[in-house]
Design an enzyme around this catalytic site. Structure first.
Site, PDB file in Angstrom:
ATOM      1  CG  ASN A   1       8.169   6.819  -7.137  1.00  0.00           C
ATOM      2  OD1 ASN A   1       7.414   6.027  -6.580  1.00  0.00           O
ATOM      3  ND2 ASN A   1       8.113   8.129  -6.940  1.00  0.00           N
TER       4      ASN A   1
ATOM      5  CB  ALA B   1      -2.839   3.457  -4.317  1.00  0.00           C
ATOM      6  CE  LYS B   2      -5.235  -0.970   2.080  1.00  0.00           C
ATOM      7  NZ  LYS B   2      -5.757  -1.838   3.114  1.00  0.00           N
ATOM      8  CB  CYS B   3      -0.448  -2.301  -5.387  1.00  0.00           C
ATOM      9  SG  CYS B   3      -0.279  -0.685  -6.111  1.00  0.00           S
TER      10      CYS B   3
ATOM     11  CE  LYS C   1      -0.659   4.215  -7.269  1.00  0.00           C
ATOM     12  NZ  LYS C   1       0.481   5.029  -7.677  1.00  0.00           N
TER      13      LYS C   1
ATOM     14  CE  LYS D   1      -0.813  -0.085   5.003  1.00  0.00           C
ATOM     15  NZ  LYS D   1      -0.822  -1.438   5.531  1.00  0.00           N
ATOM     16  N   GLY D   2       0.323   2.281  -0.586  1.00  0.00           N
ATOM     17  CA  GLY D   2       1.060   3.542  -0.640  1.00  0.00           C
ATOM     18  C   GLY D   2       0.264   4.596   0.091  1.00  0.00           C
TER      19      GLY D   2
ATOM     20  CE  LYS E   1       9.007   8.076  -3.635  1.00  0.00           C
ATOM     21  NZ  LYS E   1       8.220   8.453  -2.473  1.00  0.00           N
TER      22      LYS E   1
ATOM     23  CG  ASP F   1       8.375  11.831  -5.614  1.00  0.00           C
ATOM     24  OD1 ASP F   1       9.440  12.064  -4.999  1.00  0.00           O
ATOM     25  OD2 ASP F   1       7.409  11.244  -5.091  1.00  0.00           O
TER      26      ASP F   1
HETATM   27  P1  ADP Z   1       2.594   5.413  -3.297  1.00  0.00           P
HETATM   28  O1  ADP Z   1       1.174   5.748  -2.906  1.00  0.00           O
HETATM   29  O2  ADP Z   1       3.577   5.499  -2.176  1.00  0.00           O
HETATM   30  O3  ADP Z   1       3.022   6.112  -4.529  1.00  0.00           O
HETATM   31  P2  ADP Z   1       1.831   3.162  -4.781  1.00  0.00           P
HETATM   32  O4  ADP Z   1       0.391   3.349  -4.509  1.00  0.00           O
HETATM   33  O5  ADP Z   1       2.364   3.559  -6.103  1.00  0.00           O
HETATM   34  O6  ADP Z   1       2.648   3.866  -3.635  1.00  0.00           O
HETATM   35  O7  ADP Z   1       2.200   1.651  -4.553  1.00  0.00           O
HETATM   36  C1  ADP Z   1       2.024   0.983  -3.334  1.00  0.00           C
HETATM   37  C2  ADP Z   1       2.895  -0.252  -3.293  1.00  0.00           C
HETATM   38  O8  ADP Z   1       2.447  -1.177  -4.267  1.00  0.00           O
HETATM   39  C3  ADP Z   1       4.340   0.028  -3.645  1.00  0.00           C
HETATM   40  O9  ADP Z   1       5.105   0.279  -2.531  1.00  0.00           O
HETATM   41  C4  ADP Z   1       4.793  -1.246  -4.337  1.00  0.00           C
HETATM   42  O10 ADP Z   1       5.293  -2.149  -3.385  1.00  0.00           O
HETATM   43  C5  ADP Z   1       3.532  -1.780  -4.948  1.00  0.00           C
HETATM   44  N1  ADP Z   1       3.464  -1.469  -6.393  1.00  0.00           N
HETATM   45  C6  ADP Z   1       3.091  -0.301  -6.973  1.00  0.00           C
HETATM   46  N2  ADP Z   1       3.132  -0.382  -8.311  1.00  0.00           N
HETATM   47  C7  ADP Z   1       3.559  -1.630  -8.604  1.00  0.00           C
HETATM   48  C8  ADP Z   1       3.825  -2.350  -9.829  1.00  0.00           C
HETATM   49  N3  ADP Z   1       3.641  -1.783 -11.022  1.00  0.00           N
HETATM   50  N4  ADP Z   1       4.236  -3.629  -9.732  1.00  0.00           N
HETATM   51  C9  ADP Z   1       4.425  -4.203  -8.521  1.00  0.00           C
HETATM   52  N5  ADP Z   1       4.201  -3.603  -7.359  1.00  0.00           N
HETATM   53  C10 ADP Z   1       3.778  -2.331  -7.374  1.00  0.00           C
END
Ligand code: ADP
Length: 618
Positions: A154, A38-40, A55, A34-35, A151, A149
């Site tokens: 990302n 968002a939850k992935c 996402k 999760k970010g 980093k 951003d």
């Molecule tokens: P944030 O809100 O910090 O930008 P994201 O919502 O982009 O984070 O992503 C949350 C988590 O989901 C990430 O930390 C990562 O572990 C996983 N994730 C995001 N995008 C992908 C992807 N394309 N493939 C695999 N894992 C992903």
């Protein structure tokens, strides 16, 4: 309150997700992380069986204007991009409760996890990643997009260990030539001084971030890090950073070019690609996935690199001529060591290549900042903190809040055979490699390609050979290794995941078993990359602890496989079964700490050395 809200929204994410505009159906699978909001999850297209990263954002969380703006900006910019080094955008849609973005799945997570596991990485690896980052950033800048951003977190990684730039939440489009952006909703991680000073900013902020990334990869920590954000911003404004003396002159000079306070003085992407650091040193064509946890070996390349031939041109020509260059390198090193097929080298090569080449005859396998106890002390501190917080005595236990699948160990022991009454302990790792820790404390590893063998002396000096070609002194040990391998293949079950060898595999180094012991109820296995694994005999549950990620993975009686951040468990608590195992782990770590280095077998509470077979984890 907020966690309760999140909990409710999670429950509502449907198992089967339908894009009503196209009729496509997706099956929701593994939780990825999760970010911010968002939850992935892994999402499988039910028709084509293609797997994506979904996402998913609850609309209930998109209330503030800047949150909505971030989301729509992210979608509108990301969907306009298509490049090998940008996370693929495969669509977006919404239902009454959620917005869904369908993205290319990046199974190897991001450079953030790599950085946590490895700290400083080698120059060849850095060049490999930087080249791909720059190629992706060039695509963005050519399309008038500033990421803003960039980093480690990302910069995602595919199964092929290729960089994929993601997360366009802070990105913006340049509307006209020479435009200076004045606003930015959010806080970039590697923020450039001109943003802090609100002077107006453009593409150069990405170059600044690339400078911070380069510094972090080579040094092992970010350039302007302090205890507080305020102090960090102060140092950025004053351009106060220090490059350690061990960093090579070409790397140092590129970092200085990128981290210039005046944005007009920073090079653009094309100029960075032409910088001496990028053109004067070796760039591997591919990296093995073992680089996520262990420094690769560049022994065969060191002597070539030491002559400082510009290899970039050769590398660029589609890869094929590079083989000849590499073969040259191998021959040279072979002449130095006198071995046919195998070479002995120190571990942290590549950082100062010529020095590494000079030492290439024999050496210690230790990075200067790597503790000799393989992070046992750190682990003890982390586990003790969780145990002391009495995580199973809370009122509102919320394990899910601590779940962090990205922190899962790269490598664990999937099978083992204890034959230490005669020879030693044989084991298989989850990548299908085989290892033996012999009673004389030497180790022999057979890598997952089934070809390369690594012999590690008690002093930790490493020698590289092939199963087809090794010195006669190793005859007996190789025979035993084969015995262990055959035994485990015949007698112990494991879902076969036989891998096809690929280019870059020859660079792989894998962690080895540092030490182990058995008690009446469990076997305790400590790997050289810091991972501590405990298999409980009675119920086949297992825990794997990683001090570098600060995480514990628990495989429970039902074979559920979950990874938690330890600081999270301390805060949100956990069930008694996990808490009990953590208490047990703490005692076992203590035991390991009092029995110094590789002879911890004497800590074993039981002297029985009967052959034990262990069915594997899923
Ligand atoms: P944030 O809100 O910090 O930008 P994201 O919502 O982009 O984070 O992503 C949350 C988590 O989901 C990430 O930390 C990562 O572990 C996983 N994730 C995001 N995008 C992908 C992807 N394309 N493939 C695999 N894992 C992903």
């Amino acid at each position: 309150m907020t966690s309760q809200l999140k909990d409710e929204t999670r429950k509502e994410i449907p198992e089967i997700i339908v894009d009503s505009s196209t009729g496509k159906k997706y099956q929701r699978g593994k939780f990825l992380g999760k970010g911010g909001f968002a939850k992935c999850y892994e999402l499988t297209d039910m028709k084509t069986k293609e797997i994506f990263a979904g996402k998913i954002v609850a609309k209930s969380l998109l209330v503030k204007p800047h949150q909505k703006e971030k989301m729509s900006q992210e979608i509108s910019i990301h969907r306009s991009l298509r490049d090998k080094h940008v996370v693929g955008f495969h669509g977006f849609f919404e239902d009454s409760d959620f917005v869904y973005i369908i993205l290319e799945l990046c199974r190897r997570r991001s450079l953030m996890e790599l950085h946590k596991r490895r700290k400083a990485i080698t120059e060849p690896e850095t060049r490999y990643f930087l080249k791909q980052i720059l190629s992706g950033v060039k695509h963005l800048h050519d399309r008038k997009v500033i990421h803003r951003d960039l980093k480690l977190g990302n910069l995602f990684l595919s199964d092929e260990m290729e960089i994929k730039i993601g997360d366009f939440g802070l990105a913006t489009r340049v509307d006209y030539e020479g435009e200076r952006k004045r606003t930015l909703c959010g806080t970039p991680n590697y923020i450039a001084p001109e943003i802090l000073c609100k002077k107006g900013h453009s593409y150069e902020v990405d170059v600044w971030s690339v400078g911070c990334i380069l510094y972090t990869l080579l040094v092992g920590k970010p350039p302007f890090e302090t205890q507080t954000l305020k102090d960090t911003y102060m140092r950025i404004k004053k351009n106060e950073y220090h490059i350690p003396s061990r960093i090579g002159p070409l790397a140092r000079s590129l970092i200085q070019r990128l981290l210039q306070g005046d944005p007009t003085r920073r090079p653009n992407v094309d100029l960075i690609l032409a910088d001496d650091f990028m053109t004067m040193g070796y760039i591997p064509n591919r990296l093995p996935t073992s680089c996520l946890t262990m420094a690769p070996r560049f022994d065969s390349r060191c002597s070539t690199v030491a002559t400082r031939k510009p290899l970039l041109e050769i590398n660029n020509k589609d890869g094929s001529p590079v083989k000849n260059v590499l073969k040259d390198g191998v021959k040279k090193v072979d002449n130095v060591t006198g071995f046919k097929g195998g070479v002995s080298v120190p571990g942290s090569v590549g950082q100062q290549q010529s020095a590494a080449a000079q030492q290439a005859a024999a050496g210690q396998q230790q990075k200067p900042d790597e503790p000799s106890d393989c992070y046992l002390k750190e682990l003890y501190t982390q586990v003790s903190a969780v145990v002391a917080s009495k995580p199973d005595e809370r009122e509102n236990i919320n394990e899910e809040e601590s779940e962090d699948p990205a922190a899962v160990p790269m490598i664990w022991v999937s099978k083992w055979v204890d034959y230490s009454d005669k020879y030693g302990l044989g084991y298989q790792l989850c990548d299908d490699s085989i290892g033996v820790l012999f009673n004389d404390f030497t180790k022999l590893l057979l890598l997952s390609d089934g070809e390369n063998i690594h012999y590690i002396e008690r002093s930790n000096a490493e020698h590289y050979h092939q199963l087809k070609n090794y010195p006669a002194t190793l005859n007996k040990k190789v025979t035993l290794l084969r015995y262990f391998r055959n035994y485990m293949n015949e007698h112990l079950l494991k879902a076969a995941a036989s891998m096809c060898p690929r280019e870059g595999d020859e660079l792989a180094r894998i962690p080895s078993l540092r030490t182990y012991f058995r008690t009446r109820s469990a076997i305790i296995l400590h790997l050289t990359n810091g991972t501590l694994q405990i298999n409980f005999f009675e119920d086949h549950t297992k825990i794997m602890l990683c001090p570098l990620m600060g995480a514990v993975t628990y495989i429970d009686e039902k074979r559920n496989f979950r990874t938690y951040r330890m600081t999270g468990l301390e805060k949100y608590g956990c069930r008694p079964d996990l808490a009990n195992r953590l208490r047990y782990a703490r005692n076992m770590i203590q035991k390991l700490m009092v029995t110094k280095s590789s002879n911890a077998k004497s800590a074993s509470s039981s002297s029985t050395t009967t052959q034990h077979t262990q069915p594997t984890t899923a």
